[in-house]
Enzyme design. Structure first.
Site, PDB file in Angstrom:
ATOM      1  N   GLY A  36       0.729  -1.293  -0.097  1.00 30.91           N
ATOM      2  CA  GLY A  36       0.042  -0.190   0.071  1.00 30.91           C
ATOM      3  C   GLY A  36       0.743   1.166   0.056  1.00 30.91           C
ATOM      4  O   GLY A  36       1.991   1.222   0.325  1.00 30.91           O
ATOM      5  N   VAL A  43       3.570   1.166   2.565  1.00 32.67           N
ATOM      6  CA  VAL A  43       3.399   0.184   3.488  1.00 32.67           C
ATOM      7  C   VAL A  43       3.765  -1.140   2.894  1.00 32.67           C
ATOM      8  O   VAL A  43       3.562  -1.323   1.738  1.00 32.67           O
ATOM      9  CB  VAL A  43       2.024  -0.093   3.852  1.00 32.67           C
ATOM     10  CG1 VAL A  43       1.824  -1.153   4.964  1.00 32.67           C
ATOM     11  CG2 VAL A  43       1.471   0.955   4.678  1.00 32.67           C
ATOM     12  N   ASP A 152      -6.655  12.071  12.811  1.00 29.01           N
ATOM     13  CA  ASP A 152      -6.642  11.559  11.730  1.00 29.01           C
ATOM     14  C   ASP A 152      -7.673  10.471  11.464  1.00 29.01           C
ATOM     15  O   ASP A 152      -7.460   9.416  10.884  1.00 29.01           O
ATOM     16  CB  ASP A 152      -5.500  11.209  10.865  1.00 29.01           C
ATOM     17  CG  ASP A 152      -5.549  11.460   9.248  1.00 29.01           C
ATOM     18  OD1 ASP A 152      -6.469  12.022   8.753  1.00 29.01           O
ATOM     19  OD2 ASP A 152      -4.628  10.733   8.548  1.00 29.01           O
TER      20      ASP A 152
END
Length: 354
Positions: A36, A43, A152
Site C-alpha cells: 500500500g 506500507v 486523522d
C-alpha cells in the site's frame, strides 16, 4: 508459516528506492512485498523469522529522516503510541531508522480497511456501521485516557480483521507532522479534510472532541455511502465543515432511524462543546440509539466461546445470573466490553526496542 491473503489496497508509485526494498531487510524484518501507499508513507508486508510471523512496515518519506525536528517528534510519539495496548488499536511492535529510512513496524491485519469495505459495499447496514464505530470509540477512549488525540480518524485508518475486530491505526502521525520544518501544508490543519473537524481545519488546538467529530463523519459515510461535504479543493471542504449544516436529509433518504441520526448530528456538531464530550458518553448514546431503533449488534462470538459467554435477554442485556455481577460492574453495564476481549490464543506480543 503460510502467507495470508493480502487485502491491503495496492497503489502504484514511482519511488524506485522504496520499490527496491523488496527482498531486503530492515533490522530483523525481511521485506516481502509492497502492499500500500499513501501521501504520508508506503506500507510493506515483511516477515519476522524469530517469531515466525508477518508484520506490516510503514516507511516514511526519506526527506523526513533528514529533518531533526521530525526525527525528535517521531521518536517521542512512537514511544507514546506503542504503549497503547487495546483490542481496537493496531499494535506498534518496533520503530527505527536505517540508511535514512524511517520506519514503523506494526501488526499485520489481513482484512483490508473500512475504506476498502465502503468502496465495495458503499453504505453499510446500520447495525454493522454502529458496531464498527463503537469499536473505534473504544480504541479512541484508550488513547484519550493516555492523553493522545488521533487527529486523522478516517476509514483508511481503520483496519478490519477477518474475525470482525476493527483496529485503529496511524495514531499520532498528524501530530508528528505538525511542526516539521519541511512540510507543505494544505490550509493550516494536517489531516484529511473530508473528515476533519472545523477547529482542526482552521489550525486551532484540538482535543478528544475533534476525534469524536471525525468519527461522526465516518459514521455518516458508513450510513449513506458518501461523505457529507465535497469540493474540488481541500480548502473549500474545510470551509463547508466550518459553515454548512450537516446534510441530515441524506441520512433520511438512506433510511437511517431517527435515534441514530440524532447521535450522528451531535457527534458532528460544529462547536466542540455541543458534541459528546467523551467516547464513553458516545458509546452509551450509540448503544441506546440502536436499542431505540429496535436493532441489535451483529453477532461476532468467537468459535468455541459461545458456551462461555453470558446469555442475553430480550432487551439485549446480560441475563440475570449472580455469577456475572462482577462482570457487569467491570463492564459498566455494556455487553460490548465483554464481547470485545481478544479470543484465547490471540498473540499480540509487544517488542519495543528502545
Amino acid at each position: 508459516m503460510q502467507p495470508s491473503e493480502n487485502l491491503y489496497p495496492r497503489q502504484s508509485g514511482n519511488n524506485d528506492d522504496l520499490n527496491a526494498l523488496t527482498g531486503r531487510s530492515l533490522g530483523q524484518f525481511r521485506i516481502v512485498e509492497r502492499i500500500g501507499a499513501g501521501g504520508m508513507a508506503t506500507v510493506f508486508k515483511a516477515y519476522q523469522p524469530n517469531l515466525d510471523r508477518y508484520v506490516a512496515i510503514k516507511v516514511l518519506p526519506a526527506y523526513h529522516a533528514r529533518d531533526p525536528v521530525f526525527v525528535k517528534r517521531f521518536v517521542q510519539e512512537a514511544r507514546a503510541v506503542a504503549k497503547l495496548v487495546h483490542p481496537n488499536i493496531l499494535q506498534i511492535h518496533d520503530f527505527g531508522e536505517q540508511e535514512n529510512i524511517t520506519y514503523i513496524v506494526m501488526e499485520y491485519v489481513d482484512g483490508g480497511t473500512l475504506k476498502d469495505r465502503l468502496n465495495v459495499k458503499r453504505a453499510l447496514p446500520v447495525p454493522e456501521a454502529v458496531d464498527y464505530m463503537i469499536q473505534a470509540a473504544e480504541g479512541l477512549n484508550c488513547a484519550h485516557n493516555h492523553g493522545i488525540v488521533h487527529r486523522d480518524v478516517k476509514p483508511a485508518n481503520m483496519l478490519l480483521r477477518k474475525d470482525g475486530y476493527l483496529l485503529l491505526s496511524d495514531f499520532g502521525i498528524a501530530k508528528i507532522l505538525e511542526g516539521t520544518t519541511n512540510l507543505t501544508r494544505v490550509g493550516t490543519g494536517i489531516g484529511t479534510p473530508q473528515y476533519m473537524s472545523p477547529e482542526q481545519g482552521t489550525g486551532q488546538p484540538v482535543d478528544r472532541r475533534s476525534d469524536i467529530y471525525s468519527l461522526g463523519i465516518v459514521l455518516f459515510h458508513c450510513l449513506t455511502g458518501r461523505v457529507p461535504f465535497t469540493a474540488e479543493n481541500p480548502l473549500t471542504i474545510t470551509v463547508k465543515h466550518l459553515n454548512e449544516p450537516l446534510p441530515l436529509e441524506m441520512l433520511r433518504v438512506a433510511g437511517v432511524p431517527t435515534p441514530i441520526e440524532q447521535v450522528v448530528a451531535r457527534m458532528a456538531a460544529k462547536a466542540p462543546q455541543d458534541r459528546y464530550q467523551t467516547t464513553d458518553e458516545l458509546i452509551t448514546a450509540l448503544t441506546s440509539a440502536l436499542t431505540a431503533s429496535q436493532l441489535s449488534m451483529p453477532s461476532r462470538w468467537r468459535p468455541g466461546m459461545s458456551s462461555a459467554m453470558p446469555r442475553l435477554d430480550a432487551q439485549g442485556q446480560i441475563a440475570a445470573d449472580p455469577r456475572l455481577a462482577l462482570l457487569r460492574a467491570w463492564g459498566r453495564g455494556r455487553v460490548f466490553l465483554l464481547r470485545r476481549h481478544p479470543p484465547p490464543g490471540n498473540n499480540r506480543v509487544i517488542h519495543n526496542n528502545w
